[in-house]
Design a protein around this motif. Structure first.
Motif, PDB file in Angstrom:
ATOM      1  N   PHE A 132      64.425  56.042  26.609  1.00 33.79           N
ATOM      2  CA  PHE A 132      63.336  55.526  27.445  1.00 33.79           C
ATOM      3  C   PHE A 132      62.279  54.821  26.604  1.00 33.79           C
ATOM      4  CE2 PHE A 132      58.919  56.163  28.605  1.00 33.79           C
ATOM      5  CZ  PHE A 132      58.848  55.328  29.706  1.00 33.79           C
ATOM      6  N   SER A 133      61.869  55.448  25.513  1.00 31.72           N
ATOM      7  CA  SER A 133      60.816  54.879  24.673  1.00 31.72           C
ATOM      8  C   SER A 133      61.207  53.487  24.175  1.00 31.72           C
ATOM      9  CB  SER A 133      60.539  55.809  23.490  1.00 31.72           C
ATOM     10  OG  SER A 133      59.506  55.306  22.676  1.00 31.72           O
ATOM     11  N   LEU A 134      62.465  53.345  23.788  1.00 34.00           N
ATOM     12  CA  LEU A 134      62.936  52.052  23.310  1.00 34.00           C
ATOM     13  C   LEU A 134      62.899  51.012  24.426  1.00 34.00           C
ATOM     14  CD1 LEU A 134      64.197  50.372  21.031  1.00 34.00           C
ATOM     15  CD2 LEU A 134      66.444  51.166  21.813  1.00 34.00           C
ATOM     16  N   LEU A 135      63.418  51.374  25.609  1.00 31.91           N
ATOM     17  CA  LEU A 135      63.454  50.409  26.710  1.00 31.91           C
ATOM     18  C   LEU A 135      62.056  50.091  27.232  1.00 31.91           C
ATOM     19  CD1 LEU A 135      66.536  50.485  28.925  1.00 31.91           C
ATOM     20  CD2 LEU A 135      66.299  50.050  26.512  1.00 31.91           C
ATOM     21  N   ALA A 136      61.142  51.044  27.143  1.00 33.97           N
ATOM     22  CA  ALA A 136      59.768  50.790  27.586  1.00 33.97           C
ATOM     23  C   ALA A 136      59.111  49.714  26.739  1.00 33.97           C
ATOM     24  CB  ALA A 136      58.957  52.082  27.536  1.00 33.97           C
ATOM     25  N   THR A 137      59.353  49.759  25.436  1.00 36.05           N
ATOM     26  CA  THR A 137      58.714  48.797  24.536  1.00 36.05           C
ATOM     27  C   THR A 137      59.504  47.503  24.393  1.00 36.05           C
ATOM     28  OG1 THR A 137      59.744  50.026  22.705  1.00 36.05           O
ATOM     29  CG2 THR A 137      57.448  50.497  23.195  1.00 36.05           C
ATOM     30  N   VAL A 138      60.794  47.547  24.714  1.00 38.99           N
ATOM     31  CA  VAL A 138      61.640  46.350  24.629  1.00 38.99           C
ATOM     32  C   VAL A 138      61.593  45.529  25.910  1.00 38.99           C
ATOM     33  CG1 VAL A 138      64.071  45.629  24.595  1.00 38.99           C
ATOM     34  CG2 VAL A 138      63.214  47.192  22.862  1.00 38.99           C
ATOM     35  N   LEU A 139      61.457  46.208  27.061  1.00 39.76           N
ATOM     36  CA  LEU A 139      61.584  45.496  28.328  1.00 39.76           C
ATOM     37  C   LEU A 139      60.455  45.750  29.323  1.00 39.76           C
ATOM     38  CD1 LEU A 139      63.376  43.657  30.115  1.00 39.76           C
ATOM     39  CD2 LEU A 139      64.506  45.744  30.936  1.00 39.76           C
ATOM     40  N   ILE A 140      60.157  47.015  29.623  1.00 39.62           N
ATOM     41  CA  ILE A 140      59.243  47.324  30.725  1.00 39.62           C
ATOM     42  C   ILE A 140      57.835  46.794  30.445  1.00 39.62           C
ATOM     43  CG2 ILE A 140      58.230  49.159  32.130  1.00 39.62           C
ATOM     44  CD1 ILE A 140      60.725  50.847  31.550  1.00 39.62           C
ATOM     45  N   TYR A 141      57.245  47.209  29.335  1.00 38.69           N
ATOM     46  CA  TYR A 141      55.915  46.716  28.979  1.00 38.69           C
ATOM     47  C   TYR A 141      55.897  45.207  28.725  1.00 38.69           C
ATOM     48  CZ  TYR A 141      51.814  45.768  26.092  1.00 38.69           C
ATOM     49  OH  TYR A 141      50.682  45.218  25.554  1.00 38.69           O
ATOM     50  N   PRO A 142      56.862  44.662  27.977  1.00 33.08           N
ATOM     51  CA  PRO A 142      56.840  43.208  27.752  1.00 33.08           C
ATOM     52  C   PRO A 142      56.923  42.382  29.039  1.00 33.08           C
ATOM     53  CG  PRO A 142      58.232  44.261  26.124  1.00 33.08           C
ATOM     54  CD  PRO A 142      57.865  45.323  27.120  1.00 33.08           C
ATOM     55  N   LEU A 143      57.698  42.820  30.015  1.00 34.79           N
ATOM     56  CA  LEU A 143      57.773  42.083  31.272  1.00 34.79           C
ATOM     57  C   LEU A 143      56.413  42.040  31.969  1.00 34.79           C
ATOM     58  CD1 LEU A 143      61.158  43.038  33.001  1.00 34.79           C
ATOM     59  CD2 LEU A 143      60.399  40.767  32.274  1.00 34.79           C
ATOM     60  N   ALA A 144      55.777  43.203  32.084  1.00 33.26           N
ATOM     61  CA  ALA A 144      54.460  43.247  32.726  1.00 33.26           C
ATOM     62  C   ALA A 144      53.455  42.420  31.948  1.00 33.26           C
ATOM     63  CB  ALA A 144      53.989  44.700  32.845  1.00 33.26           C
ATOM     64  N   GLY A 145      53.478  42.543  30.625  1.00 28.94           N
ATOM     65  CA  GLY A 145      52.561  41.770  29.801  1.00 28.94           C
ATOM     66  C   GLY A 145      52.780  40.274  29.941  1.00 28.94           C
ATOM     67  N   HIS A 146      54.024  39.868  30.055  1.00 32.33           N
ATOM     68  CA  HIS A 146      54.316  38.439  30.213  1.00 32.33           C
ATOM     69  C   HIS A 146      53.757  37.918  31.530  1.00 32.33           C
ATOM     70  CE1 HIS A 146      56.534  34.738  29.354  1.00 32.33           C
ATOM     71  NE2 HIS A 146      56.789  34.688  30.654  1.00 32.33           N
ATOM     72  N   TRP A 147      53.938  38.676  32.588  1.00 40.73           N
ATOM     73  CA  TRP A 147      53.452  38.253  33.898  1.00 40.73           C
ATOM     74  C   TRP A 147      51.936  38.032  33.897  1.00 40.73           C
ATOM     75  CZ3 TRP A 147      56.222  42.063  37.791  1.00 40.73           C
ATOM     76  CH2 TRP A 147      57.608  41.829  37.745  1.00 40.73           C
ATOM     77  N   VAL A 148      51.207  38.922  33.219  1.00 41.52           N
ATOM     78  CA  VAL A 148      49.737  38.911  33.312  1.00 41.52           C
ATOM     79  C   VAL A 148      49.070  38.163  32.160  1.00 41.52           C
ATOM     80  CG1 VAL A 148      47.667  40.357  33.457  1.00 41.52           C
ATOM     81  CG2 VAL A 148      49.780  41.099  34.584  1.00 41.52           C
ATOM     82  N   TRP A 149      49.556  38.338  30.933  1.00 39.69           N
ATOM     83  CA  TRP A 149      48.849  37.838  29.761  1.00 39.69           C
ATOM     84  C   TRP A 149      49.430  36.573  29.150  1.00 39.69           C
ATOM     85  CZ3 TRP A 149      48.305  43.371  27.346  1.00 39.69           C
ATOM     86  CH2 TRP A 149      47.212  44.017  27.945  1.00 39.69           C
ATOM     87  N   SER A 150      50.693  36.299  29.381  1.00 40.18           N
ATOM     88  CA  SER A 150      51.257  35.066  28.853  1.00 40.18           C
ATOM     89  C   SER A 150      50.779  33.893  29.698  1.00 40.18           C
ATOM     90  CB  SER A 150      52.785  35.124  28.872  1.00 40.18           C
ATOM     91  OG  SER A 150      53.343  33.890  28.488  1.00 40.18           O
ATOM     92  N   SER A 151      50.492  32.773  29.053  1.00 39.60           N
ATOM     93  CA  SER A 151      49.991  31.606  29.789  1.00 39.60           C
ATOM     94  C   SER A 151      50.981  31.115  30.835  1.00 39.60           C
ATOM     95  CB  SER A 151      49.669  30.473  28.808  1.00 39.60           C
ATOM     96  OG  SER A 151      50.826  30.112  28.058  1.00 39.60           O
TER      97      SER A 151
END
Length: 436
Positions: A132-151
């Protein structure tokens, strides 16, 4: 040749690296907080899980998490370039080297994963948690971050404001924790068939309080550091807002429990302060200090309501992660639409920002819940996610790691079983439950 521009870049780089260190220090706060809130026989196991967030999480975020989060993207959904932090990142318009930015964001990524560790404490297997920890940092968090913080992210294009992550880190992690708890189930003996709730107090609340102080301290890197510039004078207001919201959250939680139960509940005061920190994280750069006090006050109220409510609904969350991060993170994100200067509803900005904030936090929360639920169901059907009842009673320190956290105690499996069978914790009905 030294120029004004190079000096500014140097100062900003030092600032971001310092704040990244403060955010990373928050992992020590999480470890102490969670260890103190659970039984002593499981305290080493929870620290090991937080360590795994720091080890596999950082590696995973370096290999592909950062690319998914900040790589180039045409559709607004997922980054597709920049793996191993290589390539062209000019689209980010950074004022610091990309490695400094990566280090700062990596600390955020592991913080999101660690939110879940406390919620699944005392009954989840160690190996599946690493997955879980690996997938959270590889996919779950990055997806949310991309939606909100990526231009290029679709929520970013809508105008969503989440300065340091009430939604991207905290609501995401909090509702992911609820999904994990739902699939995993409660600890043995936590809830009775007759509706009784067994109170399982933490073994070391002073340790938990120390963890909260470390988290509070680290938040001065979490929020002000998100400016990515030590030359931005707004960092002073951001730090003040962060402090005020935490102070008010803890104060309100203390007063409410004192009024309701006749005694100020330490665990609720700890979580009240943390809830204030979580709630102000989205709007710390956009609201006035008076608004920060109001946001913190509502966070304290929500903690006192949400913790016992989740107990009554039989969601077993030993550290209050869902209430602190899920509930307060959601509220703090929406509160930006109310209190943001000029653009918030209460400041004459109309309902547009409030609508965007609400849509955004729902989308991010749904992402965290659904992906975590699917992952935990898959793990449960394959490798299994829960230790045996006997291992749970003995404690995960011994059953998962072969060593006790407190070696000066006579801590044998047989004595643990005898203790469990002879001394049952007090049981109370739903309507009588105290948040302790």
């Amino acid at each position: 040749m030294v120029t004004i521009s190079s000096v500014a870049i140097g100062l900003n780089t030092v600032w971001v690296l310092l704040c990244a260190a403060l955010v990373f220090l928050m992992e020590a706060g999480f470890a102490a907080l969670e260890a103190g809130f659970i039984h002593s026989r499981n305290s080493l196991n929870i620290i090991m899980k937080v360590l795994m967030d720091c080890t596999v999480g950082i590696i995973g975020y370096f290999i592909c998490g950062f690319a998914i989060m900040y790589g180039a993207d045409e559709a607004g959904l997922i980054g597709i370039s920049g793996f191993l932090v290589q390539g062209d990142f000019s689209h980010l318009n950074l004022s610091v080297p990309v490695y400094a930015f990566w280090l700062f964001q990596a600390a955020f990524a592991i913080a999101m994963a660690t939110i879940v560790s406390g919620a699944v404490a005392e009954r989840m297997k160690f190996a599946p948690y690493i997955i879980f920890s690996l997938l959270a940092t590889v996919l779950i968090y990055p997806l949310a971050g991309h939606w909100v913080w990526s231009s290029g992210g679709w929520l970013n294009k809508m105008g969503m404001l989440d300065f340091a992550g009430s939604a991207v880190v905290h609501a995401l992690g909090g509702w992911a924790a609820l999904a994990a708890v739902t699939v995993l189930g409660p600890r043995t003996g936590r809830f009775g068939k007759d509706g009784a709730i067994t109170v399982m107090p933490g073994h070391n609340l002073p340790l938990a309080a120390l963890g909260a102080f470390i988290l509070w301290f680290g938040w001065f890197g979490f929020n002000p550091g998100s400016t990515l510039s030590g030359l931005d004078l707004n960092i002073a207001k951001i730090a003040v807002n962060t402090n005020l919201s935490a102070a008010m959250g803890g104060t309100i939680a203390a007063l409410l429990t004192l009024f309701r139960y006749g005694k100020a509940d330490p665990s609720m005061v700890i979580n009240g302060a943390l809830g204030g920190l979580v709630a102000i994280t989205a709007g710390c750069a956009y609201v006035e200090p008076v608004s920060a006090l109001i946001i913190g006050a509502f966070a304290g109220i929500l903690i006192v309501i949400a913790v016992p409510l989740l107990d009554k609904l039989h969601f077993d969350d030993p550290v209050g992660a869902v209430a602190v991060h899920g509930v307060c993170g959601t509220f703090g994100t929406i509160a930006v639409g109310l209190f943001a200067e000029k653009s918030g509803l209460f400041y004459g900005g109309g309902v547009h920002l409030l609508f965007v904030q609400t849509i955004g936090v729902i989308a991010v929360s749904a992402l965290g819940y659904s992906l975590t639920y699917a992952l935990f169901r898959a793990l449960k059907a394959t490798v299994g996610i829960r230790v045996t009842e006997e291992d749970e009673i003995v404690g995960l320190d011994l059953s998962e790691h072969g060593i006790a956290a407190y070696n000066d105690l006579e801590y044998s499996p047989l004595k643990s079983l005898q203790h469990f069978s002879i001394q049952e914790p007090a049981k109370v009905k739903n309507e009588d439950i105290s948040p302790a």
